[in-house]
Structure formats: structure tokens, C-alpha cells
Design an enzyme around this catalytic site. Structure first.
Site, short mmCIF file in Angstrom:
data_model
loop_
_atom_site.label_atom_id
_atom_site.label_comp_id
_atom_site.label_asym_id
_atom_site.label_seq_id
_atom_site.Cartn_x
_atom_site.Cartn_y
_atom_site.Cartn_z
N ILE A 198 37.25 28.87 37.21
CA ILE A 198 36.38 28.29 38.24
C ILE A 198 35.04 29.00 38.36
CG2 ILE A 198 38.16 27.17 39.65
CD1 ILE A 198 38.17 29.67 41.41
N GLY A 199 34.82 30.02 37.57
CA GLY A 199 33.53 30.68 37.63
C GLY A 199 33.40 31.65 36.48
N GLY B 223 30.72 34.90 34.84
CA GLY B 223 29.50 35.69 34.83
C GLY B 223 29.43 36.45 33.53
N SER C 64 30.18 39.55 32.78
CA SER C 64 31.32 40.40 32.44
C SER C 64 32.57 40.04 33.23
CB SER C 64 30.96 41.86 32.67
OG SER C 64 30.62 42.06 34.01
N ALA C 65 32.57 38.93 33.93
CA ALA C 65 33.75 38.56 34.69
C ALA C 65 33.97 37.05 34.66
CB ALA C 65 33.62 39.01 36.13
N VAL D 221 36.27 34.04 36.79
CA VAL D 221 37.11 33.81 37.97
C VAL D 221 38.04 32.64 37.68
CG1 VAL D 221 37.16 33.38 40.44
CG2 VAL D 221 35.24 34.62 39.45
N LYS E 98 39.64 37.39 39.91
CA LYS E 98 38.41 37.75 39.22
C LYS E 98 38.81 38.72 38.11
CE LYS E 98 33.90 39.92 40.00
NZ LYS E 98 32.99 40.45 41.01
N ASP F 185 23.53 41.51 47.63
CA ASP F 185 23.40 40.28 46.84
C ASP F 185 23.77 39.07 47.69
OD1 ASP F 185 22.66 38.92 44.60
OD2 ASP F 185 24.48 39.31 43.47
#
Lengths: 337, 506
Positions: free
Chosen positions: B25-26, B28, B30-31, B33, B49, B143
């Protein structure tokens, strides 16, 4: 009526005394059904928060040195720290965090240019046992761990922990299944082995055999990726520290150690490879290589040279390239004996 | 109280085998989700995550700090972590699953021109509660943006992602190992965050900053929710550029100029509240707890209002993420064409967290072309706009261009929309097919799982479990294969579409 008197300012020492009274109360009673208890615990939490804002200041005001000194003096005049550490599990999450920050700050407060926290801890060194054993309690580990790291800022306290039986437990704590706790233990472990140079050097030379035996088998050869990665990085930090040069010389003379590092060099993880290189280079650079080290390097010469030929860091790193060139030169020039 | 503590202690399993990953569902740098089920907990939904440690070159200390922060925070408006543990080279942080996803993704998919003001008020108020708690704890989030504000199906709002958060207490202790100074200044100096949301004093990091930097980002987030994108997002997120602009640009005037052109009306108290947050002088921005008392938040409605006005008819998080992935595929095809321009600009871009604003950039560019109201029927290119939430697929046409060069994107866009409506229809069909495929896949999978569980029950027989595992593995493999084919298929289709488009251009 009560509101009228509320505004009367309490001195920092008053606050500490009140906190101590309530801690003694909390320490005595564990009967959660007692009606007054909850009220008193709320009061205690508030007091701890007030102590924190004296020590750290808040959005409106910077901390006042005189108030901090008063607070610190009263805090260590009696056994408040012991009470606070023992009662910590009875506090709620927010109060635990505040208490941890208070304890952390107190370690750095000077009264008449003395760190009186250090004097107190030396006289109550058994408190370290509670803090270290905290790693075995999921609920308390992060709080006690943070306090512990602040306490080992004092060299004498760090020496106690290093020389205690607890040191062996860290090899297991580092690999606890809860990542946040394991990582906290690893941070403490690193602090213990890097902060106070002379103490560390003394500890390592006195405990060389068991320490590196454990270090190799439990950490460098662990099945856990993070454990290996952190351990090889820390090993590099330790061996490259000038105060540990005698230990380094001893470490790089062992063929077992060389075998382990060469295995780490072959890992598929780039990060581990790079860190392993920083230790491996010490074996190669050693000008008095024992014959068995030389023979291992010679036997694996072509493989090693091939490995280094396309061994690169992601970012350009001049120092790394220079080290690599030196290692390649050393290995290429080795004569079989 | 005691019972509450007890329930908090519910220990989520620390073994990856106890979780069943459902969907990505997500993603980035380096990660990743995932949406997942926690098997021993009645298959309850969780978000995981998964941080790739090998990719995060920054030392593990940052990850330790992030996990510690989320483990120790406890507030209704902050996304907590159930637990975290390592899985080979990854750290899994298990968190509650927020089924409505991030506000950024909600806006992209359903509110490209921003949310209605009463909804914004609720979201901002809840976020502000989280910030007030965080600041009181000595933490900076660093952030704050719509991409990091999550919503659950019941309308509850939580601030998430502490990947770059910092503690004023900890930062002093970590740097003090060399300096040994006491921590009275409560200031940080390292640069962190995402450019558009960064306060001027964060960009000029040598002067130091503190909690008020989060208040600035909060103000930018307010504008983001109101307009569908943060201010200046039509510019590439180069720090040096933003640095020049943020010091001269008066953000407090942004409202006036923009509102007129958009014919969107916001209340005076909203504009005033945002203006307070966006003061150039950090000391003049109100602290979070004070801001909470602002009149804008006085008559705030409850979470039910969000459920009715924001969540209804919203595509699921999984669908939205898949669409964003599809968009990426198109942009990749495009990137090949315009690689040179792309490269030079992208060097300045902080690659982490880029997904957050990237899509907003295009939406900004695309707004005039794709009105949200239903188009009239004789206008062929308007038809496919109204297709579900799938406008995004057409969006994508501008993607890479928008990121690399705004003027070019404008050209390509005009051409693609006005002269070549067929291209979008194509994408629409393809997407439809993919959804059907995906659904049947899921159905088959569910059926199989049902069969397995009815045949074998839940007997703890090791042999049966291993067979069950085997079957699950086979399913997983088939699923992966299909996924790959699907991906390939979509890539090819989109490439054809793009080539067609190009040939008509010439």
C-alpha cells in the site's frame, strides 16, 4: 480557598522532597484498590514533570542554573534515585518518560563543579543491576536502557558494568526479538566499548579470551543480519582506536579471526562487506604477520585479488580506494614461507 | 487504569510467519508498507512498514531512534507501533491499519482541488493535538504533510511516519558524546523534511530551528488540504531554489491571490490561522497548544463528518496505491524519452519521500484539462474523466514531464488530451481488465484458503501445517507470476499507447 494558596511558589528542593515522599508511598503500597492511591500517583506524575521542566526549561523559559543545582543537591542528598528507579514500573508511560529524562539530565548537573550523581552512583552501584536487568522486561527496557546509557557516562560506573557479570548478557540482549529493545542494548554495548578509552583498553586486555570468543561466535557469526552488521562495524571502531593498539595486534594475529573476517568479506550484503574490509585490512597491513596468517593469505591470494578488483563503495571514497590499493599491494607481494 | 495498561500489553507476535501479507500500500526509497493480517490475532488487519536496512545507508541509529520514538509515544492522534522485529535484512514495524490511507492519497484520488473547509478544520485540529503532544514530549516531527496524516474508516485522524523525527533531548545526548555540553539550547541544526513543507529556518539550517518549524509545515499542510497541493509545488523541489523563494515570497498573501483565481472561498479565520503559521519569524508563530485555541477550531465537527464527506465512495487504499503504481509505469516510459532533462533536475531532489508530492505536481498541471464536474457528452475527452477514480491514469501522461519541465509537460498534455482522446480510452479499458483480473485472482485465492481451512481445520498437526504451507507457497508463487504478467501487460499496453500518441504528434 485552595486556589489562593496554590500560587505560592515551591522551591526546587521542596519539589524533590514531595516527590520523594510520594515515591516512598508508592514503593510501600502496591494495593491498586486503595482510594487515595490513584490521586497520589497523579500528583507524583505532576511533580516529576515539574522537575523535568526545571531541568530542561520549557517553551517560555530556559533552565536556571541555580534552580538546577538546588534540585540536584536535594535529589542526591537522600535515596531519591533508588526510589525512582524501583518505582518506575508503577508509573504510567508519560511519567516513566519524564522520569527517564530527569535521571538523564541529573547525570550532567554539576554542584560546586562536582558531578554529584557520579558520587551517588559509586555508593549505590547495585542500581546498575536493576537497570541492566531491565532489558529482560519488555515494558521497562527502553526506559531503564536510556537511564543506563546516561549513567555509564561516568567512567567509574562504566568500569563497574564492564567488569561485572552483566557484560556477558549483552551478547544475548543485542539479539532480543524486539528490534527496538535489541537496538537499545546494542547502543549501550557500543557506548560501553568505545566511550572511556583507557577503561575499555584495560577491560579488553584483561578479558581478551572470553570476550572475543563470545564476540566471534555469538555476534560475528550470528545468523542475524543486523547483529553481524553492527558487530563488524563496532569491531572496526574498537580495533582502529589507537588506545586499543595492543588488542588490535593480538586480534589480527589469529587465524580463526582471519577466517571469520574473510567469510564476512564474502557476504552478499554490501554494508557488511565494506565494514569487514576495514577490519580485514588490519590483517594485511600487519608488518609482523604470523606464518599461518601469511599462508592463508597466500593460499587465497587470487580469490582475494579478484574480489578487490571490483570492490567499490557506492559513493566515491578516496580513503577506501587508497586502503584497498595498499591491501592489494600487500597481498600481491606476499612470499609463501 | 490497570485494565488499560493490561490491554496495551497485548503482545503482537515477533515472527514474520505470523503475518500474512495482503497487499502493498505504499513505497519509499528504503521502505515498503504492506497491508497484512496478524494470523494469531483473529486475522486482524495491520499495516507493516518494512524498512530495508541494506538500502538505508544512514547508520542504524536513525532506525533505532524511529522505532524507539513510536514505541514510546501514546496519543490518540499518533500512529503507534504494535511491535517491531527484524526479518533478515529488514525491520518490520507492525502498526494499526488505517484503512482510508493518507490525506495526500485521498486528495489525489478524489479531491484534486482540495477538501471543503469544515473537513480541513477537523483534520487540522486532530493533527494539531498530535503536534501539541509531540512538542510537549520534546519531539519534533520534522515532516508534517498530508502524506503523513492518516485516516481510519471511522474518521479518526493520526499523524504518522517518524522517519526523520528528532528529540531535543536525544540529539543533545548523541552529539554530546564529543562535545559534552549540557542541553539548554533546545535547537537542532541538521536539515530534514521534504522541501515544499520546510520552514525557511530549516532550509537555512545554520541558524538552528525548533518546534516552530513543525508549525510552518503545518501551515503548508493546511494549504495543501485546501488546494490539493502545497504552494510552489509546480517548481522542482530543489532546495536552493526554494531557499531563494521562501525568503521573498509572502506566504500569507498566497491565499488571496489564489482564492480569487480559483473562485474558492475560505473563511477569514482559516486564512488568519494559516497566516500565523507561515510567519517568516519562527518566534511569531504560535506554539501548537496555543494554536489549538484559535477560533478556526472552535466549532469543529466530529469524525462522523469526515466519514460522510470524505470517505464515502473513496477507492480503497490498495486500489489507490495500484493506480499510483500504474502512473509510475507510464512515467517510466516517458522518462526514457526525456532522460537528459530529467537527470539534471533530479540531482537536486531528495529521493526519499518523493512519492508524496510528485503526484500533486501533475494534478496541478492537469486541473484545467480534467474538470471534476461531469462533462457534457458530446465532448469525448471529458467522458473518461468521470470514470470512477481512474482519472489518475490519464493524469499520468503528464507525470514525468511535470517533474522535469513544466513547459514541456504543458505541450505534451495539450496534444495528448485534445487531439488524442483514444489514448485515454485505451488506458481505461486496460485498467478495467486489470481490475477484473485482480478480482478473480483474489476470489480464487480466497476459495483456496477456504478449502484448505475446511479440509484441514486448525489441527496443530505439523504434517498438515507443512502441506498447508506448501499450498500457500504455491498460491503465492502463482500470484507472483500473475502479478508479473499483469505488470508486463500494463507496461506494454501503455507503451503502445504512448507510441501511438507520439506518432500522431509527428
Amino acid at each position: 480557598m485552595k486556589a489562593l494558596f496554590k500560587s505560592k511558589p515551591k522551591t526546587p528542593a521542596d519539589l524533590v522532597r514531595q516527590t520523594r515522599d510520594l515515591l516512598m508511598y508508592a514503593d510501600r503500597t502496591s494495593d491498586t484498590r486503595e482510594t487515595k492511591r490513584e490521586e497520589k500517583m497523579v500528583e507524583l506524575s505532576k511533580l516529576i514533570r515539574e522537575l523535568k521542566s526545571i531541568l530542561y526549561g520549557n517553551s517560555e523559559a530556559e533552565p536556571v542554573a541555580e534552580a538546577c543545582a538546588q534540585l540536584t543537591q536535594e535529589f542526591f542528598r537522600e535515596n531519591t534515585l533508588r526510589l525512582l528507579i524501583n518505582c518506575l514500573p508503577k508509573l504510567n508511560l508519560e511519567a516513566r518518560k519524564d522520569a527517564t529524562q530527569v535521571v538523564a539530565n541529573l547525570q550532567r548537573q554539576q554542584v560546586h563543579s562536582r558531578l554529584i550523581a557520579c558520587d551517588y552512583l559509586e555508593a549505590n552501584i547495585d542500581l546498575m543491576n536493576t537497570l541492566i536487568n531491565g532489558y529482560e522486561n519488555t515494558e521497562m527496557a527502553l526506559h531503564y536502557g536510556a537511564m543506563l546509557r546516561e549513567c555509564i557516562r561516568h567512567q567509574s560506573v562504566a568500569r563497574y558494568v564492564l567488569e561485572s557479570e552483566h557484560m556477558k548478557k549483552f551478547f544475548d540482549y543485542i539479539q532480543l526479538p524486539n528490534f527496538d529493545i535489541a537496538a537499545d542494548a546494542a547502543a549501550t554495548f557500543k557506548e560501553l566499548l568505545t566511550r572511556h578509552k583507557s577503561t575499555v583498553a584495560e577491560f579488553l586486555s584483561k578479558n581478551y579470551d572470553w570476550f572475543f570468543a563470545e564476540y566471534n561466535t555469538k555476534l560475528l557469526e550470528s545468523t542475524n543480519y543486523i547483529t553481524r552488521r553492527q558487530a563488524v562495524k563496532l569491531l572496526g571502531d574498537i580495533l582502529l582506536d589507537r588506545s586499543n593498539s595492543a588488542i588490535m595486534t593480538r586480534y589480527v594475529s589469529s587465524r580463526d579471526n582471519l577466517r571469520i573476517l574473510m567469510n564476512l568479506l564474502r557476504e552478499s550484503s554490501k554494508s557488511i562487506q565494506i565494514e569487514a574490509f576495514h577490519v580485514f585490512k588490519l590483517f594485511a597491513a600487519n608488518q609482523n604477520k604470523p606464518p599461518d596468517i601469511v599462508s592463508i593469505l597466500v593460499a587465497n591470494r587470487s580469490k582475494l585479488l579478484r574480489l578487490f578488483a571490483d570492490f567499490k563503495t557506492d559513493k566515491e571514497d578516496e580513503q577506501f580506494e587508497a586502503d584497498k590499493a595498499q591491501v592489494v599491494k600487500e597481498i600481491a607481494a606476499l612470499e609463501p614461507n | 487504569m490497570a485494565e488499560q495498561e493490561e490491554s496495551r500489553k497485548v503482545q503482537y507476535p515477533l515472527n514474520s510467519k505470523d503475518y500474512e501479507i495482503i497487499d502493498e500500500i505504499g513505497r519509499g526509497a528504503s521502505a515498503i508498507v504492506y497491508k497484512a493480517l496478524c494470523i494469531p490475532m483473529n486475522f486482524s488487519e495491520v499495516a507493516i512498514k518494512s524498512i530495508n536496512l541494506e538500502k538505508s545507508k544512514a547508520d542504524l541509529d536513525n532506525i533505532r531512534r524511529e522505532t524507539k520514538t513510536v514505541s514510546l509515544l501514546s496519543h490518540p492522534n499518533i500512529l503507534k507501533a504494535h511491535c517491531c522485529f527484524t526479518v533478515d535484512r529488514r525491520v518490520w514495524v507492525v502498526m494499526p491499519f488505517m484503512s482510508a490511507g493518507s490525506l495526500q492519497s485521498i486528495i489525489t484520488s478524489s479531491f484534486p482541488n482540495g477538501l471543503p473547509e469544515p473537513c480541513i478544520a477537523i483534520i487540522l485540529k486532530e493533527t494539531l493535538c498530535a503536534l501539541s503532544y509531540l512538542h510537549d514530549q520534546g519531539h519534533l516531527h520534522r515532516d508534517v504533510k498530508a502524506g503523513n496524516i492518516l485516516m481510519d474508516s471511522n474518521g479518526s485522524v493520526k499523524l504518522a511516519d517518524f522517519g526523520v523525527s528528532a528529540s531535543i533531548y536525544e540529539s543533545s545526548s548523541s552529539s554530546a558524546s564529543s562535545a559534552g555540553s549540557s542541553s539548554s539550547s533546545l535547537m537542532l541544526t541538521d536539515v530534514a523534511g521534504t522541501p515544499y513543507w520546510m520552514a525557511p529556518e530549516v532550509i537555512h539550517s545554520h541558524t538552528g530551528y525548533s518546534f516552530k518549524a513543525d508549525i510552518w509545515s503545518f501551515g503548508i499542510t493546511a494549504l495543501e488540504l485546501a488546494h490539493g497541493r502545497p504552494p510552489l509545488s509546480h517548481l522542482p523541489p530543489s532546495k536552493s531554489l526554494l531557499m531563494k523563494i521562501t525568503t521573498r515570497f509572502r506566504f500569507s498573501d498566497y491565499e488571496k491571490s489564489n482564492v480569487d483565481s480559483k473562485k474558492k472561498k475560505f473563511t477569514k479565520s482559516f486564512k488568519e490561522m494559516v497566516g500565523l503559521c507561515l510567519d517568516q519569524d519562527p518566534s511569531k508563530r504560535p506554539p501548537a497548544d496555543k494554536l489549538l485555541k484559535h477560533s478556526f477550531f472552535k466549532y469543529c465537527k466530529g469524525p462522523d463528518f469526515l466519514v460522510k464527506n470524505v470517505l464515502q465512495g473513496l477507492p480503497s487504499v490498495e486500489q489507490r496505491f495500484m493506480m499510483s503504481k500504474l502512473r509510475k509505469v507510464v512515467s517510466m516510459v516517458k522518462n526514457d524519452e526525456e532522460k537528459d532533462e530529467e537527470d539534471s533536475l533530479e540531482e537536486n531532489i531528495k529521493r526519499r519521500r518523493i512519492s508524496g508530492w510528485n503526484f500533486n505536481v501533475e494534478d496541478f498541471e492537469l486541473n484545467p484539462v480534467f474538470p471534476t464536474e461531469k462533462g457534457n457528452d458530446e465532448n469525448p475527452e471529458k467522458k473518461h474523466v468521470t470514470f470512477g477514480g481512474e482519472t489518475v491514469i490519464s493524469d499520468k501522461e503528464g507525470d514525468s514531464d511535470a517533474a522535469s519541465n513544466t513547459s514541456i509537460s504543458g505541450q505534451v498534455l495539450d496534444v495528448s488530451i485534445e487531439s488524442k482522446p483514444a489514448a485515454s480510452v485505451n488506458a481505461e479499458n486496460m485498467l478495467n481488465r486489470l481490475f477484473v483480473l485482480r478480482k478473480s485472482l483474489d476470489d480464487q485465492r480466497n476459495m483456496l484458503t477456504d478449502v484448505i481451512s475446511t479440509v484441514f481445520g486448525k489441527r496443530p498437526n505439523p504434517e498438515i501445517i507443512s502441506r498447508e504451507d506448501q499450498l500457500l507457497q504455491i498460491i503465492e508463487k502463482l500470484r507472483n507470476d500473475l502479478e508479473a504478467v499483469k505488470k508486463k501487460n500494463s507496461e506494454l499496453e501503455l507503451e503502445i499507447e504512448f507510441l501511438k500518441l507520439q506518432s500522431t504528434n509527428e
